[in-house]
Design an enzyme around this catalytic site. Sequence first.
Site, PDB file in Angstrom:
ATOM      1  N   GLU A 164       0.912  -1.198  -0.073  1.00 45.01           N
ATOM      2  CA  GLU A 164       0.124   0.012  -0.059  1.00 45.01           C
ATOM      3  C   GLU A 164       0.969   1.505  -0.018  1.00 45.01           C
ATOM      4  O   GLU A 164       0.754   2.075   0.880  1.00 45.01           O
ATOM      5  CB  GLU A 164      -0.867   0.029   1.143  1.00 45.01           C
ATOM      6  N   GLU A 377      -5.049  -8.537   0.876  1.00 42.60           N
ATOM      7  CA  GLU A 377      -5.804  -8.006   2.122  1.00 42.60           C
ATOM      8  C   GLU A 377      -7.308  -8.014   1.816  1.00 42.60           C
ATOM      9  O   GLU A 377      -7.769  -7.283   0.829  1.00 42.60           O
ATOM     10  CB  GLU A 377      -5.268  -6.690   2.657  1.00 42.60           C
TER      11      GLU A 377
END
Length: 479
Positions: A164, A377
């Site tokens: 991320e 995720e």
Amino acid sequence: MKFPNDFLWGAASAAYQVEGAYNEDGKGLSIWDEFSQIKGKTKHNTNGKVAVDFYHHYQEDIKLMAEMGLKAYRFSISWSRILPNGEGEINQAGLDFYERVIDELLKNDIEPIVTLYHWDLPEKLQTKYGGWENRKLVDLFVEYCRILFEKFGAKIKYWVTFNEQNVFTSLGYRWASHPPNVSDTKRMFQANHVVNLANAKVIQLFHKLVPNEKIGPSFGYGEVYPLTSSPADVLAAVNANQFNNDWWLDVYCRGYYPEKILRLLKKLHLDFEITAEDLKVLKAGKPDFLGINYYHGGTVKAPDFEKVKNQKDFDKTDPYLMAADKQAASPESYLFESVENPYLDKTNWGWEIDPIGFRIALRQVYEKYQLPIMITENGLGAFDKLEDGKINDQYRIDYLNDHLVQVGKAIADGVPVLGFCAWSFTDLLSWLNGYDKRYGFVYIDRDDYSAENLTRIKKQSFYWYQKIIESNGGKLEVK
């Protein structure tokens, strides 16, 4: 509901959030070890000094993974556990720890998926070089990764470069709610470019040293919808997707930045140096797959140039999409205005719940970039209650079921999805929200104030996911 026979049913974690042992066996400090000491930055001043103590409980936790039937476990390696100073002398005890974890996973037929960087830069590199704003970090990251590729390249099939990047650069350099605690939009874009160079160079090195395995970044993706069918709102959604998604994914997969956003940054004096050599590096660093972290997307309407304020304010506990900006010279104010989506429910933490958006995201990413996708995720943070030694988290089961059904539909649509890593296997430290925000299939008996117990307790969702894995998705409930 059909999933491929080799589908990797997994779960995920990050070193700082689970390991603990922050200064044991030669480990150096990370920027999160330092940042969490600043009063008021985290809930109840929580930190990862102990976390859920995976460092000392890894055998117990992996035994639970094996009992569940987990096919894959994604975890990150702490750079400062391998190189306490971020460079120079290698900490053999750190390498030994990760080798024990990897071997234990393999012994239990669980595929290790290794994340090379999950936000915990060695503090010494921040202090000495200024962190990711310094191009020196590119070569230092490459050398750190070289150590891991040479040591574990024969054991690990799937590697994730950065987790991320869109989140840690914006929260760290724009919003001052993650380390290095900076609030400067121009510096954010500069640091982000350096990370892009590091990502591309490491992928090149990997393809040279570990040519038969796979590597790619993990990106926090959410599709942005227009509020209405007004062409102005549709254009705002195109702008928002370019700004929030393509800005990173185009660089990863195509080697260049979206021209519209580059031109806007130049107009606002937020541009950064891109050399001819940089462009060569970015072009040569194409990943083998894309990791997608999905929690939700966003909704926008055409910007009102008379008033800059967004209806949806920035919230540091919801880092997905740089959607609301009260700062001067905000790029968003020229592109879109973020609004609430009237059709979506929200979690206890105010995050929109949008399972169909998951299917849309997977479809869009694959059609644009034509790379296999690993879901790195997806999960639900919630307040779990321990009652009579049990945790009935039906709300988590419902959330995961609905999202996995959409994954199955995306696969049926033709999207090559390699696996699904639920966030997370055990409860863990939520970066800013302490230990109350629980994600795991396994409850960890600790709170924001005490880590004395750390007992592992299987939640209802543990048994549910066990059945989903055993049936290869066949027991998902299609509503």
